[in-house]
Enzyme design. Structure first.
Site, PDB file in Angstrom:
ATOM      1  N   ASN A   9      30.812  30.698  36.702  1.00 38.75           N
ATOM      2  CA  ASN A   9      32.188  30.701  36.224  1.00 38.75           C
ATOM      3  C   ASN A   9      33.036  30.252  37.419  1.00 38.75           C
ATOM      4  OD1 ASN A   9      34.742  31.374  35.406  1.00 38.75           O
ATOM      5  ND2 ASN A   9      34.242  33.470  34.803  1.00 38.75           N
ATOM      6  N   ARG A  94      30.835  28.753  32.234  1.00 39.77           N
ATOM      7  CA  ARG A  94      32.109  28.953  31.557  1.00 39.77           C
ATOM      8  C   ARG A  94      32.931  27.676  31.751  1.00 39.77           C
ATOM      9  NH1 ARG A  94      36.776  33.348  32.950  1.00 39.77           N
ATOM     10  NH2 ARG A  94      37.981  33.037  31.073  1.00 39.77           N
ATOM     11  N   HIS A 182      40.487  32.729  26.583  1.00 35.94           N
ATOM     12  CA  HIS A 182      39.789  34.023  26.682  1.00 35.94           C
ATOM     13  C   HIS A 182      38.778  34.212  25.551  1.00 35.94           C
ATOM     14  CE1 HIS A 182      43.115  35.944  29.339  1.00 35.94           C
ATOM     15  NE2 HIS A 182      42.060  35.669  30.072  1.00 35.94           N
ATOM     16  N   HIS A 209      43.412  41.395  25.594  1.00 39.46           N
ATOM     17  CA  HIS A 209      42.713  41.173  26.865  1.00 39.46           C
ATOM     18  C   HIS A 209      43.778  41.180  27.956  1.00 39.46           C
ATOM     19  CE1 HIS A 209      39.603  39.226  29.539  1.00 39.46           C
ATOM     20  NE2 HIS A 209      40.728  39.107  30.225  1.00 39.46           N
ATOM     21  N   LEU A 210      43.929  42.332  28.611  1.00 41.50           N
ATOM     22  CA  LEU A 210      44.997  42.496  29.593  1.00 41.50           C
ATOM     23  C   LEU A 210      44.391  42.579  30.992  1.00 41.50           C
ATOM     24  CD1 LEU A 210      47.069  45.246  27.681  1.00 41.50           C
ATOM     25  CD2 LEU A 210      47.165  42.746  27.422  1.00 41.50           C
ATOM     26  N   ASN A 212      44.442  40.095  34.952  1.00 45.44           N
ATOM     27  CA  ASN A 212      45.339  39.278  35.762  1.00 45.44           C
ATOM     28  C   ASN A 212      45.823  38.103  34.912  1.00 45.44           C
ATOM     29  OD1 ASN A 212      46.611  38.868  38.169  1.00 45.44           O
ATOM     30  ND2 ASN A 212      44.996  37.512  38.919  1.00 45.44           N
ATOM     31  N   GLY A 213      44.878  37.515  34.161  1.00 48.89           N
ATOM     32  CA  GLY A 213      45.231  36.634  33.045  1.00 48.89           C
ATOM     33  C   GLY A 213      45.272  37.520  31.809  1.00 48.89           C
ATOM     34  N   ARG A 242      51.528  34.326  36.200  1.00 42.59           N
ATOM     35  CA  ARG A 242      51.968  33.310  35.225  1.00 42.59           C
ATOM     36  C   ARG A 242      53.076  33.873  34.340  1.00 42.59           C
ATOM     37  NH1 ARG A 242      46.065  32.196  32.847  1.00 42.59           N
ATOM     38  NH2 ARG A 242      45.086  33.140  34.668  1.00 42.59           N
ATOM     39  N   ASP A 284      49.557  42.646  41.194  1.00 42.64           N
ATOM     40  CA  ASP A 284      48.497  43.611  40.907  1.00 42.64           C
ATOM     41  C   ASP A 284      49.080  44.847  40.214  1.00 42.64           C
ATOM     42  OD1 ASP A 284      46.585  45.862  41.453  1.00 42.64           O
ATOM     43  OD2 ASP A 284      45.483  44.199  42.359  1.00 42.64           O
ATOM     44  N   ARG A 286      47.893  47.741  39.615  1.00 46.12           N
ATOM     45  CA  ARG A 286      47.705  49.023  40.322  1.00 46.12           C
ATOM     46  C   ARG A 286      48.806  49.256  41.347  1.00 46.12           C
ATOM     47  NH1 ARG A 286      41.501  48.067  41.388  1.00 46.12           N
ATOM     48  NH2 ARG A 286      42.471  46.047  41.492  1.00 46.12           N
ATOM     49  N   GLU A 332      41.357  48.023  30.267  1.00 41.63           N
ATOM     50  CA  GLU A 332      40.223  48.948  30.371  1.00 41.63           C
ATOM     51  C   GLU A 332      40.545  50.152  31.259  1.00 41.63           C
ATOM     52  OE1 GLU A 332      37.038  46.488  31.890  1.00 41.63           O
ATOM     53  OE2 GLU A 332      37.301  45.087  30.221  1.00 41.63           O
ATOM     54  N   GLU A 380      32.186  38.661  30.167  1.00 45.90           N
ATOM     55  CA  GLU A 380      32.090  37.234  29.852  1.00 45.90           C
ATOM     56  C   GLU A 380      30.749  36.658  30.288  1.00 45.90           C
ATOM     57  OE1 GLU A 380      35.766  37.009  31.821  1.00 45.90           O
ATOM     58  OE2 GLU A 380      36.831  36.115  30.139  1.00 45.90           O
TER      59      GLU A 380
HETATM   60  P1  ADP Z   1      41.061  38.596  35.889  1.00 42.17           P
HETATM   61  O1  ADP Z   1      41.968  38.076  34.829  1.00 42.17           O
HETATM   62  O2  ADP Z   1      41.310  37.966  37.238  1.00 42.17           O
HETATM   63  O3  ADP Z   1      39.594  38.681  35.496  1.00 42.17           O
HETATM   64  P2  ADP Z   1      40.961  41.502  35.707  1.00 42.17           P
HETATM   65  O4  ADP Z   1      40.590  41.542  34.274  1.00 42.17           O
HETATM   66  O5  ADP Z   1      39.939  41.920  36.715  1.00 42.17           O
HETATM   67  O6  ADP Z   1      41.568  40.092  36.139  1.00 42.17           O
HETATM   68  O7  ADP Z   1      42.257  42.419  35.868  1.00 42.17           O
HETATM   69  C1  ADP Z   1      42.889  42.564  37.092  1.00 42.17           C
HETATM   70  C2  ADP Z   1      44.106  43.474  36.874  1.00 42.17           C
HETATM   71  O8  ADP Z   1      43.661  44.759  36.426  1.00 42.17           O
HETATM   72  C3  ADP Z   1      44.921  43.693  38.132  1.00 42.17           C
HETATM   73  O9  ADP Z   1      46.289  43.605  37.839  1.00 42.17           O
HETATM   74  C4  ADP Z   1      44.562  45.119  38.493  1.00 42.17           C
HETATM   75  O10 ADP Z   1      45.592  45.764  39.185  1.00 42.17           O
HETATM   76  C5  ADP Z   1      44.377  45.740  37.127  1.00 42.17           C
HETATM   77  N1  ADP Z   1      43.679  47.006  37.218  1.00 42.17           N
HETATM   78  C6  ADP Z   1      42.401  47.255  37.584  1.00 42.17           C
HETATM   79  N2  ADP Z   1      42.166  48.588  37.609  1.00 42.17           N
HETATM   80  C7  ADP Z   1      43.323  49.188  37.259  1.00 42.17           C
HETATM   81  C8  ADP Z   1      43.749  50.550  37.109  1.00 42.17           C
HETATM   82  N3  ADP Z   1      42.908  51.563  37.330  1.00 42.17           N
HETATM   83  N4  ADP Z   1      45.016  50.785  36.745  1.00 42.17           N
HETATM   84  C9  ADP Z   1      45.892  49.780  36.537  1.00 42.17           C
HETATM   85  N5  ADP Z   1      45.559  48.482  36.645  1.00 42.17           N
HETATM   86  C10 ADP Z   1      44.303  48.193  37.016  1.00 42.17           C
END
Ligand code: ADP
Length: 401
Positions: A9, A94, A182, A209-210, A212-213, A242, A284, A286, A332, A380
């Site tokens: 990927n 991918r 996605h 699907h929440l 980074n994307g 984005r 981010d 978090r 998740e 994925e």
């Molecule tokens: P990508 O689209 O790059 O694959 P991911 O699906 O890994 O991204 O999601 C990344 C996002 O998930 C980041 O914003 C990260 O802060 C958030 N995230 C991961 N763990 C947690 C958590 N425990 N609480 C809140 N947000 C989280």
């Protein structure tokens, strides 16, 4: 000699990869890893299926070395060293864009590669890297089938009204469409939903699907009906960097009145907007949840309100709702975002089991909820491996006939 599936990927500055055992069904993960180019250095980290680190390397590239070729050479060398007795049966890639044509995975040959290259203008930031990954894998394993799995394929059955923009018709014919993205994640999640809640999976489902994307998809009886991402993966929800939904008048204003250059505008929309742009703190989630700054709070408020808004629209596209699924890093892991998205949604039939939600259970709706709500860890790489091996089996079958 046992056989393995390798998945690749390839993003702009990272390559996710995984190795699966091909001898079992469904294929099981042996190891997965990430190669990244961060600042001046390059880095590879490989973990086993229990997330224990198996291998790590870091290096400073020479001027001329292209990231993808360089990193892939090292990834492949690691695999050969780690599994000297295993043979690669198939490589699954991918590929972000399959255009209007590819509605399922395909074995890559020169004609397919030419078609994928022709789609580069539709996904300028991703497609070329995906193709570079295919070339590198082909060079490493000339006799091994390469399978392309598309992010857009899952959405190719959209009804016309969810596939089109209200532009002059000729643009639609030229490929200006709501492709949706996605798709591999949606496919994986729906497979799991079929296993745990088959009745709902056969009904009206919205998957959020929440990560980074981020995107959301309305799914009817397993088929995508509408997606918040449209022509590009900039559309729909605000994301880490984005912008998501934007009035096209803003683009015109920024170009014509603010005199932004096209490259500058593109950079801003893709990498400086979304949660990062709104908060001025971070992309981010978090970090934003941990921050006490009002701008962090406002960025989260905006994100939550857009998810709720799209949920209403997608439920309308489905004439109602039987289930919601959260996935992706935020979906998740953040019980508080889920809680806020679902708060006060009794009008649509949602009752949340707050304890289950806080605990991160797989089902987080309460027993009396008309709409069942699930949290499913997306994968994925697993769906790429599965689709690649299915296509390989089909080829073997057809050749043997
Ligand atoms: P990508 O689209 O790059 O694959 P991911 O699906 O890994 O991204 O999601 C990344 C996002 O998930 C980041 O914003 C990260 O802060 C958030 N995230 C991961 N763990 C947690 C958590 N425990 N609480 C809140 N947000 C989280």
């Amino acid at each position: 000699m046992n056989r393995q599936i390798v998945t690749l990927n390839a993003g702009s500055s990272s390559i996710k990869f995984a190795v699966f055992d091909e001898d079992v069904r469904p294929p099981t993960l042996i190891a997965s890893g990430l190669a990244q180019s961060v600042g001046g250095a390059r880095h590879i980290l490989v973990r086993d299926r229990a997330a224990v680190a198996l291998h790590e390397e870091q290096w400073v590239p020479s001027e001329a070395s292209a990231f993808h070729a360089d990193a892939l050479r090292r990834v492949l060398a690691w695999r050969t060293g780690a599994f000297p007795d295993a043979r690669v049966a198939v490589v699954g890639h991918r590929v972000v864009h399959g255009g209007a044509h590819f509605d399922r995975p395909v074995v890559v040959n020169d004609d397919v590669l030419a078609e994928l290259a022709a789609l580069e203008p539709l996904a300028p930031l991703h497609q070329s890297h995906n193709i570079a990954g295919i070339f590198a894998a082909r060079a490493a394993w000339p006799d091994v089938p390469q399978v392309a799995c598309f992010d857009t394929a899952f959405h190719r059955g959209h009804p016309f009204v969810h596939d089109v923009f209200a532009l002059p018709r000729s643009f639609y014919r030229d490929g200006v469409r709501c492709y949706g993205f996605h798709g591999l994640s949606y496919e994986y999640v729906m497979g799991r939903l079929r296993a745990i809640a088959p009745r709902e999976a056969a009904g009206r489902v919205v998957v959020a699907h929440l990560g980074n994307g981020a995107s959301m998809c309305a799914i009817l009886n397993g088929a995508s009906v509408a997606c918040t991402m449209g022509f590009s993966s900039l559309d729909g929800l605000p994301m880490g960097t984005r912008c998501g939904r934007l009035d096209p008048g803003v683009i015109l204003y920024l170009l014509l009145e603010k005199k932004l250059g096209v490259a500058e505008l593109s950079e801003m929309l893709w990498t400086e907007s979304g949660l990062k742009g709104l908060s001025g703190i971070s992309n981010d989630m978090r970090e934003l949840e941990a921050s006490d700054q009002p701008q962090a709070r406002e960025a989260i408020d905006y994100f939550v309100s857009r998810v709720r808004y799209e949920l209403g629209g997608l439920a309308a596209a489905l004439d109602g709702l039987d289930a919601i699924v959260f996935c992706g890093g935020v979906g998740e892991n953040s019980w508080s975002i889920r809680d806020r998205v679902l708060e006060g949604m009794d009008w649509i039939g949602i009752k949340v089991d707050r304890t289950a939600n806080r605990a991160g259970a797989e089902r987080i709706s309460s027993a009396g909820s008309g709409v069942r709500v699930f949290v499913i860890r997306t994968d994925e790489e697993a769906i790429i491996a599965q689709r690649a091996v299915e296509l390989l089996a089909l080829q073997v079958f057809l050749t043997a006939r």
